[in-house]
Scaffold this motif. Sequence first.
Motif, PDB file in Angstrom:
ATOM      1  N   ILE A 113       0.856  -1.185   0.000  1.00  8.53           N
ATOM      2  CA  ILE A 113       0.000   0.000   0.000  1.00  8.53           C
ATOM      3  C   ILE A 113       0.890   1.232   0.000  1.00  8.53           C
ATOM      4  O   ILE A 113       1.946   1.264   0.638  1.00  8.53           O
ATOM      5  N   GLN A 114       0.471   2.236  -0.746  1.00  7.11           N
ATOM      6  CA  GLN A 114       1.184   3.510  -0.788  1.00  7.11           C
ATOM      7  C   GLN A 114       0.221   4.613  -0.364  1.00  7.11           C
ATOM      8  O   GLN A 114      -0.865   4.741  -0.934  1.00  7.11           O
ATOM      9  N   ILE A 115       0.620   5.372   0.639  1.00  2.00           N
ATOM     10  CA  ILE A 115      -0.225   6.440   1.174  1.00  2.00           C
ATOM     11  C   ILE A 115       0.556   7.750   1.138  1.00  2.00           C
ATOM     12  O   ILE A 115       1.687   7.830   1.634  1.00  2.00           O
ATOM     13  N   PHE A 116      -0.065   8.762   0.544  1.00  2.00           N
ATOM     14  CA  PHE A 116       0.549  10.081   0.439  1.00  2.00           C
ATOM     15  C   PHE A 116      -0.264  11.063   1.274  1.00  2.00           C
ATOM     16  O   PHE A 116      -1.464  11.223   1.070  1.00  2.00           O
ATOM     17  N   GLU A 117       0.403  11.699   2.224  1.00  2.00           N
ATOM     18  CA  GLU A 117      -0.218  12.704   3.093  1.00  2.00           C
ATOM     19  C   GLU A 117       0.245  14.080   2.636  1.00  2.00           C
ATOM     20  O   GLU A 117       1.440  14.383   2.676  1.00  2.00           O
ATOM     21  N   ASN A 118      -0.704  14.883   2.172  1.00  2.00           N
ATOM     22  CA  ASN A 118      -0.384  16.208   1.636  1.00  2.00           C
ATOM     23  C   ASN A 118       0.745  16.142   0.602  1.00  2.00           C
ATOM     24  O   ASN A 118       1.658  16.967   0.589  1.00  2.00           O
ATOM     25  N   GLY A 119       0.664  15.130  -0.251  1.00  2.00           N
ATOM     26  CA  GLY A 119       1.610  15.014  -1.351  1.00  2.00           C
ATOM     27  C   GLY A 119       2.895  14.285  -1.047  1.00  2.00           C
ATOM     28  O   GLY A 119       3.693  14.020  -1.954  1.00  2.00           O
ATOM     29  N   ARG A 120       3.127  13.942   0.212  1.00  3.70           N
ATOM     30  CA  ARG A 120       4.358  13.253   0.582  1.00  3.70           C
ATOM     31  C   ARG A 120       4.046  11.846   1.080  1.00  3.70           C
ATOM     32  O   ARG A 120       3.122  11.652   1.875  1.00  3.70           O
ATOM     33  N   ARG A 121       4.842  10.896   0.616  1.00  2.00           N
ATOM     34  CA  ARG A 121       4.591   9.512   1.004  1.00  2.00           C
ATOM     35  C   ARG A 121       4.835   9.332   2.504  1.00  2.00           C
ATOM     36  O   ARG A 121       5.836   9.815   3.050  1.00  2.00           O
ATOM     37  N   SER A 122       3.925   8.613   3.153  1.00  2.00           N
ATOM     38  CA  SER A 122       3.979   8.441   4.606  1.00  2.00           C
ATOM     39  C   SER A 122       4.136   6.967   4.964  1.00  2.00           C
ATOM     40  O   SER A 122       3.172   6.194   4.869  1.00  2.00           O
ATOM     41  N   ARG A 123       5.328   6.565   5.392  1.00  2.00           N
ATOM     42  CA  ARG A 123       5.518   5.201   5.855  1.00  2.00           C
ATOM     43  C   ARG A 123       4.792   4.952   7.175  1.00  2.00           C
ATOM     44  O   ARG A 123       4.449   3.818   7.508  1.00  2.00           O
ATOM     45  N   TYR A 124       4.562   6.025   7.923  1.00  2.00           N
ATOM     46  CA  TYR A 124       3.824   5.870   9.189  1.00  2.00           C
ATOM     47  C   TYR A 124       2.429   5.319   8.921  1.00  2.00           C
ATOM     48  O   TYR A 124       2.007   4.327   9.528  1.00  2.00           O
ATOM     49  N   TRP A 125       1.675   5.962   8.003  1.00  2.00           N
ATOM     50  CA  TRP A 125       0.323   5.510   7.721  1.00  2.00           C
ATOM     51  C   TRP A 125       0.334   4.161   7.003  1.00  2.00           C
ATOM     52  O   TRP A 125      -0.549   3.320   7.231  1.00  2.00           O
ATOM     53  N   GLU A 126       1.296   3.930   6.143  1.00  4.73           N
ATOM     54  CA  GLU A 126       1.383   2.635   5.464  1.00  4.73           C
ATOM     55  C   GLU A 126       1.582   1.503   6.470  1.00  4.73           C
ATOM     56  O   GLU A 126       0.945   0.451   6.379  1.00  4.73           O
ATOM     57  N   LYS A 127       2.475   1.717   7.419  1.00  2.65           N
ATOM     58  CA  LYS A 127       2.733   0.695   8.435  1.00  2.65           C
ATOM     59  C   LYS A 127       1.496   0.491   9.313  1.00  2.65           C
ATOM     60  O   LYS A 127       1.164  -0.654   9.687  1.00  2.65           O
ATOM     61  N   LEU A 128       0.803   1.570   9.628  1.00  3.58           N
ATOM     62  CA  LEU A 128      -0.397   1.456  10.453  1.00  3.58           C
ATOM     63  C   LEU A 128      -1.435   0.569   9.775  1.00  3.58           C
ATOM     64  O   LEU A 128      -2.027  -0.318  10.402  1.00  3.58           O
ATOM     65  N   TRP A 129      -1.671   0.769   8.463  1.00  2.00           N
ATOM     66  CA  TRP A 129      -2.669  -0.040   7.767  1.00  2.00           C
ATOM     67  C   TRP A 129      -2.196  -1.462   7.531  1.00  2.00           C
ATOM     68  O   TRP A 129      -2.996  -2.404   7.569  1.00  2.00           O
ATOM     69  N   ALA A 130      -0.896  -1.625   7.315  1.00  2.49           N
ATOM     70  CA  ALA A 130      -0.371  -2.986   7.166  1.00  2.49           C
ATOM     71  C   ALA A 130      -0.557  -3.774   8.455  1.00  2.49           C
ATOM     72  O   ALA A 130      -0.908  -4.964   8.420  1.00  2.49           O
ATOM     73  N   ASP A 131      -0.356  -3.135   9.601  1.00  4.58           N
ATOM     74  CA  ASP A 131      -0.573  -3.802  10.884  1.00  4.58           C
ATOM     75  C   ASP A 131      -2.064  -4.041  11.125  1.00  4.58           C
ATOM     76  O   ASP A 131      -2.467  -5.088  11.642  1.00  4.58           O
ATOM     77  N   ARG A 132      -2.880  -3.080  10.745  1.00  5.53           N
ATOM     78  CA  ARG A 132      -4.318  -3.176  10.968  1.00  5.53           C
ATOM     79  C   ARG A 132      -4.928  -4.322  10.159  1.00  5.53           C
ATOM     80  O   ARG A 132      -5.878  -4.978  10.617  1.00  5.53           O
ATOM     81  N   TRP A 133      -4.390  -4.578   8.987  1.00  2.00           N
ATOM     82  CA  TRP A 133      -4.936  -5.606   8.105  1.00  2.00           C
ATOM     83  C   TRP A 133      -4.021  -6.819   7.980  1.00  2.00           C
ATOM     84  O   TRP A 133      -4.093  -7.561   7.005  1.00  2.00           O
ATOM     85  N   GLU A 134      -3.208  -7.066   8.978  1.00  2.00           N
ATOM     86  CA  GLU A 134      -2.347  -8.247   8.958  1.00  2.00           C
ATOM     87  C   GLU A 134      -3.200  -9.519   9.090  1.00  2.00           C
ATOM     88  O   GLU A 134      -3.956  -9.679  10.043  1.00  2.00           O
TER      89      GLU A 134
END
Length: 292
Positions: A176-197
């Motif tokens: 999953i790739q998540i961009f927050e205000n135009g910048r890629r966010s590994r924080y949000w990507e990791k959060l969703w990867a953990d949430r949907w493990e």
Amino acid sequence: MATLFVDNLTVLDFSYLHPKRGMIGESWIVDLELSGDLDGQGMVFDFGQVKRQLKRLIDDQVDHRLLFPGAHEALSLNRRKDQQLSLTWQYGAGEIRLLAPTESLLEIPGTEVSKASVTLFLMELLEPSLPDNVNEARILLREEDTGTAPFYHYSHGLKKHDGNCQRIAHGHRSTIQIFENGRRSRYWEKLWADRWEDIYIGTREDLEGTYFVEEVPHHRFRYDAPQGHFELVIPEDHCYLIDTDTTVEYLADHIARQLAEEAPGKHFRVRAFEGVGKGAIAEAGENNLKSS
């Protein structure tokens, strides 16, 4: 002797049963090598035939199915006369019960579903279809190389699909790739990867109810689709419910909207993958990006 190779012959999107993790959605890339004498055309095997014949055979037998190890002690099976298969799988978090058309499942010989056991199954599957001049076949199953990017395993079913996606227990390994205000966010990507493990993503409309099995709450999903009747019981803790169908378009939109709610005032762009090399894009939140 010559060797022909076909990388990325196909991608197998499926789910399988694990004694500790339960139901796991997976995506494996299939690479193939064939060795033998050259035929009258100066070939080991025509590339067109490899892609039409062998790829189709692999996809038809494995893709979009639930794989289970036939000799594992956690498994109970009942093959019914109506072409339905009833399966129960006991594991640490509870149990998985499935009632589905036989063609939506695949028994893998042995006590585990692994790259080794599935490779052996595929080798035996392909052997009768190889020409006489081919004397050795090699199959490599591998995950997509995502580097350090987060990913998750999810299973689902799409009852409205006119193909094999309607099967209630198939899945994917997805980045999953998540961009927050135009910048890629590994924080949000990791959060969703953990949430949907190792998650089962279910549609609320398909949820018949929640029941206790050995004091553990389990969700029960059921629906009818063109291929037949499907039912799934799975621990509540291993489920994530959404209000729509679970197509990747809806999943991307769901993630984007959830992010916008969890981080007000920000804009999010989500590229959600469904397995390898395909997916959907969605955006939500306040667009604070400055135009160039």
